[in-house]
Motif scaffolding. Structure first.
Motif, PDB file in Angstrom:
ATOM      1  N   ILE A  65     -14.888   3.416   1.880  1.00 18.26           N
ATOM      2  CA  ILE A  65     -13.783   4.297   2.245  1.00 18.26           C
ATOM      3  C   ILE A  65     -13.947   4.618   3.727  1.00 18.26           C
ATOM      4  O   ILE A  65     -15.033   5.027   4.161  1.00 18.26           O
ATOM      5  CB  ILE A  65     -13.817   5.597   1.398  1.00 18.26           C
ATOM      6  N   ASP A 116      -3.318   4.566  -1.305  1.00 19.49           N
ATOM      7  CA  ASP A 116      -4.223   3.734  -0.500  1.00 19.49           C
ATOM      8  C   ASP A 116      -4.586   4.384   0.834  1.00 19.49           C
ATOM      9  O   ASP A 116      -5.659   4.119   1.390  1.00 19.49           O
ATOM     10  CB  ASP A 116      -3.565   2.377  -0.197  1.00 19.49           C
ATOM     11  N   ARG A 128     -10.076   4.019  -8.358  1.00 17.39           N
ATOM     12  CA  ARG A 128      -9.398   2.720  -8.317  1.00 17.39           C
ATOM     13  C   ARG A 128     -10.300   1.602  -7.812  1.00 17.39           C
ATOM     14  O   ARG A 128     -10.257   0.477  -8.303  1.00 17.39           O
ATOM     15  CB  ARG A 128      -8.148   2.825  -7.423  1.00 17.39           C
ATOM     16  N   ALA A 139     -11.618   0.500   0.068  1.00 20.79           N
ATOM     17  CA  ALA A 139     -11.124   1.184  -1.134  1.00 20.79           C
ATOM     18  C   ALA A 139     -10.092   2.250  -0.771  1.00 20.79           C
ATOM     19  O   ALA A 139      -9.363   2.725  -1.644  1.00 20.79           O
ATOM     20  CB  ALA A 139     -12.293   1.809  -1.891  1.00 20.79           C
ATOM     21  N   GLY A 140     -10.045   2.639   0.493  1.00 20.65           N
ATOM     22  CA  GLY A 140      -9.060   3.623   0.925  1.00 20.65           C
ATOM     23  C   GLY A 140      -9.315   4.029   2.365  1.00 20.65           C
ATOM     24  O   GLY A 140     -10.420   3.820   2.891  1.00 20.65           O
ATOM     25  N   LYS A 141      -8.281   4.562   2.981  1.00 20.24           N
ATOM     26  CA  LYS A 141      -8.380   4.959   4.381  1.00 20.24           C
ATOM     27  C   LYS A 141      -7.797   6.359   4.554  1.00 20.24           C
ATOM     28  O   LYS A 141      -6.727   6.655   4.010  1.00 20.24           O
ATOM     29  CB  LYS A 141      -7.578   4.000   5.288  1.00 20.24           C
ATOM     30  N   ALA A 171      -7.692  12.453  -2.324  1.00 21.69           N
ATOM     31  CA  ALA A 171      -7.565  11.033  -1.952  1.00 21.69           C
ATOM     32  C   ALA A 171      -8.849  10.275  -2.288  1.00 21.69           C
ATOM     33  O   ALA A 171      -8.807   9.197  -2.889  1.00 21.69           O
ATOM     34  CB  ALA A 171      -7.237  10.909  -0.464  1.00 21.69           C
ATOM     35  N   ILE A 172      -9.993  10.849  -1.939  1.00 22.92           N
ATOM     36  CA  ILE A 172     -11.265  10.158  -2.164  1.00 22.92           C
ATOM     37  C   ILE A 172     -11.534  10.001  -3.665  1.00 22.92           C
ATOM     38  O   ILE A 172     -12.013   8.954  -4.120  1.00 22.92           O
ATOM     39  CB  ILE A 172     -12.421  10.888  -1.438  1.00 22.92           C
ATOM     40  N   GLN A 227       0.834  -1.208   0.000  1.00 18.28           N
ATOM     41  CA  GLN A 227       0.000   0.000   0.000  1.00 18.28           C
ATOM     42  C   GLN A 227       0.871   1.261   0.000  1.00 18.28           C
ATOM     43  O   GLN A 227       1.974   1.272   0.541  1.00 18.28           O
ATOM     44  CB  GLN A 227      -0.929  -0.008   1.215  1.00 18.28           C
ATOM     45  N   GLU A 266      -9.324   9.565  -5.903  1.00 15.02           N
ATOM     46  CA  GLU A 266      -8.469   8.459  -6.346  1.00 15.02           C
ATOM     47  C   GLU A 266      -9.008   7.112  -5.842  1.00 15.02           C
ATOM     48  O   GLU A 266      -9.010   6.118  -6.582  1.00 15.02           O
ATOM     49  CB  GLU A 266      -7.018   8.688  -5.869  1.00 15.02           C
ATOM     50  N   PHE A 267      -9.483   7.063  -4.588  1.00 12.08           N
ATOM     51  CA  PHE A 267     -10.023   5.800  -4.042  1.00 12.08           C
ATOM     52  C   PHE A 267     -11.215   5.331  -4.900  1.00 12.08           C
ATOM     53  O   PHE A 267     -11.344   4.146  -5.203  1.00 12.08           O
ATOM     54  CB  PHE A 267     -10.508   5.984  -2.602  1.00 12.08           C
ATOM     55  N   THR A 300      -1.198   4.360  -7.420  1.00 13.22           N
ATOM     56  CA  THR A 300      -2.376   4.819  -6.681  1.00 13.22           C
ATOM     57  C   THR A 300      -1.942   5.338  -5.306  1.00 13.22           C
ATOM     58  O   THR A 300      -0.756   5.358  -4.974  1.00 13.22           O
ATOM     59  CB  THR A 300      -3.411   3.684  -6.521  1.00 13.22           C
TER      60      THR A 300
END
Ligand code: NAD
Length: 269
Positions: free
Chosen positions: A190, A89, A136, A146-148, A129-130, A8, A132-133, A87
């Motif tokens: 997310i 993460d 992807r 999907a992301g943090k 960031a969101i 990640q 991109e999440f 990406t």
């Protein structure tokens, strides 16, 4: 450390010192590739020193200059990281500062500067960031989410702080921004949470621990009777970024040795 974040990529803002540097090192030792963000040319050598430390320990990191309060710079940082690493993460929205003044003497410049870095900076980075999440989506080999995003708030999202109205307002703002976007993007898997540090030993609050008398006075506010260290925050950040905390979103997690337990009421009030 167990490689919970292997594969990640994490951006940590304001990571050339203090809590951000500690979080960057912890995420790297958990296997993440870490982008050590810093704001201006003058902070590059400190950011590079954090990168060197991570690489010496066997981790992967690079430094990246970007003032988080500037929209064009934030967009460029995310575009560059996606181009280089595929990406993002994990985002740790950590950059923050103080410009303290009694309220009646606080200038508009002091007010705007603190809000622009501490709150607008978190908005700009979280938005990129969101985006991109969502683009992807979930990659199951890496994470069930999907992301943090981890927002560095403060005990001052709930404890009022005279003489620091701009700082307390920025942290109160982070609380409801974080909860609002956590609610909005939970269906997209997310996760967005805040860490609320108490007193952590870093350059931002040297005036509170720089002499034995200052430290003694500070400890009257901390039931656990010690000042916090950046690693205390780093360990929690690894957990919050990992799938071990998968059912947690929209939470403010206080890491403060009990500072928010109203220590003044420990006897008869
Ligand atoms: P610090 O001063 O060591 O770190 C702040 C970092 O933010 C610095 O590296 C600085 O270069 C960076 N920064 C400032 N403006 C920036 C900008 N425009 N763009 C990018 N980076 C920028 O202090 P710290 O204690 O490590 O603070 C980190 C975060 O933790 C802050 O958000 C702070 O409000 C929060 N916090 C700290 C404490 C504490 O006791 N130390 C307590 C509660 C919350």
């Amino acid at each position: 450390m167990e490689q919970k974040l292997k594969g990640q990529t994490a951006i940590v803002t304001g990571a050339s010192s203090g809590i951000g540097a500690g979080v960057a090192k912890s995420l790297a030792s958990a296997g993440a590739t870490v982008i050590v963000n810093h704001p201006v040319p003058a902070t590059k050598s400190a950011a590079d020193a954090v990168v060197d430390e991570i690489v010496c320990e066997g981790g992967t990191a690079i430094s990246c200059q970007c003032d988080v309060s500037k929209e064009d710079e934030v967009k460029k940082m995310f575009a560059d990281v996606v181009a280089a690493h595929g990406t993002v993460d994990i985002l740790v929205n950590n950059a923050g500062l103080q410009r303290d003044a009694p309220f009646t003497e606080m200038t508009l410049e002091q007010w705007n500067y603190v809000l622009s870095v501490n709150l607008t900076g978190q908005f700009l980075c979280a938005r990129e960031a969101i985006r991109e999440f969502i683009r992807r989506g979930i990659v199951p080999e890496r994470s069930v989410a999907a992301g943090k995003i981890i927002c560095m708030s403060s005990v001052h999202e709930v404890i009022p702080w005279g003489g620091h109205a701009n700082y307390a307002a920025s942290k109160g703002g982070i609380m409801l921004m974080m909860k609002s976007i956590a609610q909005e993007f939970a269906p997209k898997k997310i996760r967005i949470n805040s860490i609320c540090p108490g007193a952590i030993q870093t350059p931002i609050n040297r005036g509170a621990w720089g002499t034995p008398e200052e430290l003694k006075s500070l400890l009257t506010l901390i039931p656990y009777d010690r000042i916090g260290q950046p690693e205390d925050i780093g360990k929690a950040a690894v957990w919050l970024a990992s799938d071990e905390s998968d059912y947690i979103t929209g939470a403010s997690i206080f890491i403060d040795g009990g500072m928010t337990l109203y220590p003044g009421f420990s006897t008869n009030g």
